[in-house]
Design an enzyme around this catalytic site. Structure first.
Site, PDB file in Angstrom:
ATOM      1  N   CYS A  94       0.519  -1.477  -0.316  1.00  0.00           N
ATOM      2  CA  CYS A  94      -0.482   0.125  -0.128  1.00  0.00           C
ATOM      3  C   CYS A  94       0.842   1.592   0.241  1.00  0.00           C
ATOM      4  CB  CYS A  94      -0.999   0.174   0.783  1.00  0.00           C
ATOM      5  SG  CYS A  94      -2.526   1.176   0.577  1.00  0.00           S
ATOM      6  N   HIS A 137      -3.736  -5.356   0.492  1.00  0.00           N
ATOM      7  CA  HIS A 137      -3.000  -6.108   1.287  1.00  0.00           C
ATOM      8  C   HIS A 137      -3.126  -6.982   1.129  1.00  0.00           C
ATOM      9  CE1 HIS A 137      -2.539  -1.664   3.984  1.00  0.00           C
ATOM     10  NE2 HIS A 137      -3.428  -1.425   2.284  1.00  0.00           N
ATOM     11  N   GLU A 162      -2.201  -9.395   3.597  1.00  0.00           N
ATOM     12  CA  GLU A 162      -2.139  -9.231   5.437  1.00  0.00           C
ATOM     13  C   GLU A 162      -3.547  -9.765   5.398  1.00  0.00           C
ATOM     14  OE1 GLU A 162      -1.525  -6.354   4.301  1.00  0.00           O
ATOM     15  OE2 GLU A 162      -1.922  -5.230   5.524  1.00  0.00           O
ATOM     16  N   ASP A 193     -21.802  -7.205  18.572  1.00  0.00           N
ATOM     17  CA  ASP A 193     -22.015  -5.910  19.166  1.00  0.00           C
ATOM     18  C   ASP A 193     -21.635  -6.965  20.500  1.00  0.00           C
ATOM     19  OD1 ASP A 193     -23.245  -4.503  17.151  1.00  0.00           O
ATOM     20  OD2 ASP A 193     -25.406  -4.903  18.489  1.00  0.00           O
ATOM     21  N   ASP A 205     -26.534   5.968  13.649  1.00  0.00           N
ATOM     22  CA  ASP A 205     -27.657   5.373  13.919  1.00  0.00           C
ATOM     23  C   ASP A 205     -28.806   6.276  14.624  1.00  0.00           C
ATOM     24  OD1 ASP A 205     -26.086   3.171  15.634  1.00  0.00           O
ATOM     25  OD2 ASP A 205     -25.208   4.511  16.988  1.00  0.00           O
TER      26      ASP A 205
HETATM   27  O1  1PR Z   1     -21.090   5.826  20.361  1.00  0.00           O
HETATM   28  O2  1PR Z   1     -19.144   5.648  19.767  1.00  0.00           O
HETATM   29  O3  1PR Z   1     -19.633   5.118  21.651  1.00  0.00           O
HETATM   30  O4  1PR Z   1     -20.473   3.853  18.967  1.00  0.00           O
HETATM   31  C1  1PR Z   1     -21.311   2.635  20.095  1.00  0.00           C
HETATM   32  C2  1PR Z   1     -20.913   1.845  19.026  1.00  0.00           C
HETATM   33  O5  1PR Z   1     -22.324   1.244  19.546  1.00  0.00           O
HETATM   34  C3  1PR Z   1     -21.999   2.691  17.188  1.00  0.00           C
HETATM   35  O6  1PR Z   1     -21.724   2.269  16.304  1.00  0.00           O
HETATM   36  C4  1PR Z   1     -23.804   2.240  17.630  1.00  0.00           C
HETATM   37  O7  1PR Z   1     -24.312   1.832  16.748  1.00  0.00           O
HETATM   38  C5  1PR Z   1     -23.239   0.579  18.698  1.00  0.00           C
HETATM   39  N1  1PR Z   1     -24.856   0.207  19.555  1.00  0.00           N
HETATM   40  C6  1PR Z   1     -24.861   1.198  20.786  1.00  0.00           C
HETATM   41  N2  1PR Z   1     -25.988   0.637  21.500  1.00  0.00           N
HETATM   42  C7  1PR Z   1     -26.237  -0.412  20.499  1.00  0.00           C
HETATM   43  C8  1PR Z   1     -27.436  -1.655  21.013  1.00  0.00           C
HETATM   44  O8  1PR Z   1     -27.254  -1.939  20.421  1.00  0.00           O
HETATM   45  N3  1PR Z   1     -28.152  -1.009  22.666  1.00  0.00           N
HETATM   46  N4  1PR Z   1     -25.414  -1.421  18.654  1.00  0.00           N
HETATM   47  C9  1PR Z   1     -25.535  -0.711  19.325  1.00  0.00           C
HETATM   48  C10 1PR Z   1     -25.573  -0.920  17.389  1.00  0.00           C
HETATM   49  C11 1PR Z   1     -26.341  -2.743  15.549  1.00  0.00           C
HETATM   50  C12 1PR Z   1     -25.577  -2.817  14.431  1.00  0.00           C
HETATM   51  C13 1PR Z   1     -26.545  -4.033  14.240  1.00  0.00           C
HETATM   52  C14 1PR Z   1     -27.151  -4.256  12.945  1.00  0.00           C
HETATM   53  C15 1PR Z   1     -27.521  -5.501  12.235  1.00  0.00           C
HETATM   54  N5  1PR Z   1     -26.241  -2.364  16.753  1.00  0.00           N
HETATM   55  O9  1PR Z   1     -24.465  -2.820  14.498  1.00  0.00           O
HETATM   56  O10 1PR Z   1     -25.488  -5.366  13.422  1.00  0.00           O
HETATM   57  O11 1PR Z   1     -28.303  -3.938  13.366  1.00  0.00           O
HETATM   58  O12 1PR Z   1     -28.209  -5.912  12.866  1.00  0.00           O
HETATM   59  P1  1PR Z   1     -28.979  -7.169  12.161  1.00  0.00           P
HETATM   60  O13 1PR Z   1     -28.505  -8.015  10.951  1.00  0.00           O
HETATM   61  O14 1PR Z   1     -29.123  -8.227  13.545  1.00  0.00           O
HETATM   62  O15 1PR Z   1     -30.532  -6.398  11.891  1.00  0.00           O
HETATM   63  P2  1PR Z   1     -20.001   5.055  20.031  1.00  0.00           P
END
Ligand code: 1PR
Length: 517
Positions: A49, A160, A162, A209, A369
């Site tokens: 890269c 990349h 790797e 998550d 979000d």
């Molecule tokens: O604000 O910079 O500290 O980041 C926090 C991060 O954590 C953000 O990326 C936020 O989206 C994520 N987050 C916080 N709370 C939740 C929660 O679920 N309670 N998760 C959360 C977000 C959403 C997606 C999920 C998709 C696909 N989760 O990550 O994986 O919606 O899901 P599906 O295929 O099952 O529908 P910061």
């Protein structure tokens, strides 16, 4: 007793980040002349890269000169017909071939039938004066660039290895186990004017998550519309769908093109030394050879003794532990608000700007979000509104997408278009577009939201939230021009294997990476 040093036998320069930053660091450390001398000595050298780009005379990215070993200037991709950075898996076209068996293979194991992971906004357009140096070219949109160079003891790739799964391991093995020096007199160069073939694939991303459960163990969890507790009992346990490192390895084996880890309890302050995801990344990067993104808590953090660590320091810890990209959620919303309060002028202080400056735009992902806010009439709000066939609870036919912070706990007076355009302007390289209304519903992606965001930016967008079956993936790729699609629940619960998704996409005529075995 004096320490005995092993003589240097082979050198790999795995550059990441910006051209100027890399060259400045080489200058500051006094490495420029030793590096040139090493390459001139005829010993094997591999650059990756930016480690390849620095061999050229210069780059449009910076005023700092390159090493000047290869003629030419590294140029920015045009955004007229494609998202930039070029982020994802693409094919190569080899233009050199060995005329005699034996010695170091000139192609270093690069295979035209495989795809490799690229992540860059700048590249060297192919030109005839690069004929002797060009080992492979790649097409992105309508641009054809040099994706690998080779001459004697030098072999470099713009992609990349790797992070390119088993295809990349094959290349690294060829360099490490071979002599690393090609006899150029036994190499035939084809007409290097490449045929037109943009084989850029769509990426499938598995998202984990992660949070501590009530017993204090770090687990992968998954919510419905961001609620991660079991519904069966009041205040139920945090859902436990597995261990992060084990699940990441499983998804790599199953063909995921990228893995994202999100620390979803990052809104709680956590001392730098206790960042829970560092160990997860260190372990995962030992067995997972596709890009890793880490999100949650990328912001300034304060230790109990009052010591403040900047977001750039936090990101640096994650990069050194194996992350390829960091994803910023809440802090990106605050940065966008600051940007508009400052009349749309970047002030250089936000996490997005500081991290992009040091590690390159491609290393900074914005995790969004949003949730729908319905209105009866567009005049009810100052925000960007869309007309929707999916009406609101009171029959409303318009909605806007409100940005939230702290994992959806708090809505802000900022719409999703304002957020993504500001973040692109501040230097972000990708948008991870969740949707709170769709998360965990298995009802398909929010196509209206995705189209709206995609039309507002030129950086790549990851569609996220709502995938329930393979046809949701073909729908999002057919009806929008997103570069990748992410899912969590269906993969964790083993409802739909990644392979089934990819087979379905292939049958639908959508290009995907297959070489994961
Ligand atoms: O604000 O910079 O500290 O980041 C926090 C991060 O954590 C953000 O990326 C936020 O989206 C994520 N987050 C916080 N709370 C939740 C929660 O679920 N309670 N998760 C959360 C977000 C959403 C997606 C999920 C998709 C696909 N989760 O990550 O994986 O919606 O899901 P599906 O295929 O099952 O529908 P910061």
């Amino acid at each position: 007793m004096p320490r005995r040093l092993m003589p240097l036998q082979k050198l790999i320069f795995p550059g990441v980040g910006a051209f100027g930053h890399a060259m400045d660091a080489l200058q500051a450390k006094g490495f420029v002349e030793p590096l040139k001398e090493y390459i001139a000595s005829g010993k094997p050298y591999m650059g990756i890269c930016v480690g390849m780009q620095t061999l050229f005379e210069g780059s449009e990215e910076s005023r700092t000169k390159g090493l000047g070993i290869i003629p030419g200037i590294v140029k920015h991709f045009s955004t007229a017909d494609k998202a930039v950075p070029h982020m994802g898996w693409n094919a190569t076209q080899l233009v050199k071939e060995q005329t005699e068996v034996g010695g170091q293979a000139v192609n270093y194991g690069i295979d035209q039938d495989s795809v490799y992971y690229f992540v860059h906004s700048y590249a060297v357009p192919y030109a005839d004066n690069l004929k002797e140096w060009t080992l492979a070219t790649t097409q992105y949109g309508d641009e054809i660039f040099v994706s690998a160079v080779q001459k004697g003891n030098v072999c470099c790739t713009q992609f990349h290895p790797e992070k390119s799964g088993f295809a990349g391991i094959k290349l690294l093995r060829s360099f490490l186990e071979g002599t690393g020096v090609v006899d150029d007199s036994k190499v035939k160069i084809f007409d290097p004017r490449p045929k037109s073939r943009d084989l850029f694939t769509k990426r499938i991303i598995a998202c984990l998550d992660v949070r501590a459960n009530d017993q204090g163990d770090l687990v992968v969890t998954k919510g419905d519309q961001y609620d991660v507790r079991e519904k069966s009992e009041a205040g139920g346990d945090v859902r436990n769908l597995g261990k992060p490192v084990e699940l990441a390895k499983r998804y790599f084996d199953e063909g995921a093109d990228e893995i994202a880890f999100l620390n979803i309890t990052s809104f709680r302050n956590c001392p730098m030394a206790d960042l829970p995801m560092l160990e997860v990344l260190k372990l995962a990067s030992q067995t997972v050879f596709v890009p890793l993104t880490i999100g949650g808590g990328i912001r300034d953090v304060t230790d109990p003794d009052g010591k403040v660590h900047s977001a750039l320091d936090v990101a640096g810890e994650y990069f050194r532990s194996g992350a390829d990209k960091v994803s910023i959620g809440s802090d990106a919303v605050y940065a966008a608000e600051q940007f508009y309060a400052n009349d749309g002028v970047p002030d250089g202080t936000t996490a997005i700007e500081t991290i992009a400056k040091a590690y390159g735009a491609q290393a900074v992902v914005i995790s969004v979000d949003p949730k729908r806010v319905y209105v009866k009439d567009p005049s009810e709000t100052n925000h960007h509104v869309i007309k929707t066939p999916y009406t609101g609870p009171n029959g409303e036919t318009y909605c806007w997408y409100q940005c939230t912070v702290k994992g959806g706990r708090e809505g802000r007076d900022l719409d999703v278009r304002q957020l993504v355009t500001a973040c692109q302007r501040l230097g972000a390289g990708e948008i991870l577009l969740n949707c709170m209304d769709k998360d965990g519903t298995n009802s398909g992606y929010d196509i209206e939201l995705i189209k709206d965001v995609k039309s507002a930016v030129t950086i790549p967008v990851v569609a996220s939230s709502g995938a329930g079956n393979p046809s949701h993936f073909s729908q999002v790729f057919n009806e929008t021009n997103v570069e990748s699609a992410l899912a969590a629940g269906i993969f964790h619960r083993r409802e739909v294997p990644i392979e089934t998704v990819k087979n379905h996409l292939k049958e639908s005529g959508i290009l995907v990476r297959e070489d994961h075995t």
